[in-house]
Design a protein around this motif. Sequence first.
Motif, PDB file in Angstrom:
ATOM      1  N   MET A 136       0.827  -1.215   0.000  1.00 55.76           N
ATOM      2  CA  MET A 136       0.000   0.000   0.000  1.00 55.76           C
ATOM      3  C   MET A 136       0.859   1.262   0.000  1.00 55.76           C
ATOM      4  O   MET A 136       0.508   2.255  -0.652  1.00 55.76           O
ATOM      5  CB  MET A 136      -0.953  -0.006   1.189  1.00 55.76           C
ATOM      6  N   ALA A 137       1.985   1.232   0.694  1.00 56.51           N
ATOM      7  CA  ALA A 137       2.897   2.385   0.697  1.00 56.51           C
ATOM      8  C   ALA A 137       3.472   2.607  -0.701  1.00 56.51           C
ATOM      9  O   ALA A 137       3.578   3.751  -1.163  1.00 56.51           O
ATOM     10  CB  ALA A 137       4.013   2.177   1.715  1.00 56.51           C
ATOM     11  N   CYS A 138       3.800   1.523  -1.400  1.00 53.49           N
ATOM     12  CA  CYS A 138       4.310   1.631  -2.778  1.00 53.49           C
ATOM     13  C   CYS A 138       3.254   2.199  -3.721  1.00 53.49           C
ATOM     14  O   CYS A 138       3.582   2.936  -4.644  1.00 53.49           O
ATOM     15  CB  CYS A 138       4.778   0.270  -3.288  1.00 53.49           C
ATOM     16  N   GLU A 139       2.014   1.847  -3.498  1.00 57.39           N
ATOM     17  CA  GLU A 139       0.934   2.392  -4.320  1.00 57.39           C
ATOM     18  C   GLU A 139       0.774   3.894  -4.085  1.00 57.39           C
ATOM     19  O   GLU A 139       0.469   4.639  -5.008  1.00 57.39           O
ATOM     20  CB  GLU A 139      -0.383   1.667  -4.022  1.00 57.39           C
ATOM     21  N   ASN A 140       0.983   4.346  -2.859  1.00 58.94           N
ATOM     22  CA  ASN A 140       0.866   5.764  -2.538  1.00 58.94           C
ATOM     23  C   ASN A 140       2.089   6.565  -2.952  1.00 58.94           C
ATOM     24  O   ASN A 140       1.975   7.741  -3.282  1.00 58.94           O
ATOM     25  CB  ASN A 140       0.626   5.956  -1.036  1.00 58.94           C
TER      26      ASN A 140
END
Length: 155
Positions: A136-140
């Motif tokens: 999720m951090a990579c998506e953000n």
Amino acid sequence: MCNNTIDKEKSSVISGEYIDIINKADSIVWYLLDPMPEDTTILNNDKNWEILICSTDTLEERCNALKSTLTYPQSFVKNNMVKESAFLPDIAVCFYSKSDVVTFSYSFYCDVCRFKRDGKYQDADGELIRKAVIQMACENFPKDRYLRNLKRKEK
């Protein structure tokens, strides 16, 4: 009849007050952090980190997945000992509701995560949610090299 929500909260490692605010949050903001900046005059006094970049998460599916991950009773290791750590978080996520804020921060170095509200906090072993948080951090923050490298190592 039994209320499953209450049962889940009672069996969770995380305090019910944090769970309630996370579930009620109507705004979620992600922060990419430098927990050890060279210039300490720029620190956020409340958190003691340098915020490198922030992003309001507008993707409902990801917001719901994050809420589910953090409130699911089996997301955290249930034991009385928390890993010994200086706690230098790489990311933070603020959950804003009408009247409250909970900050969730995570250190990829030691897999310790912290839930914080009104100056009080609770640490938990976040090893079981590591992959989901990295994803999720990579998506953000898709251009962040550090996060992309973490994601590659997790495969």
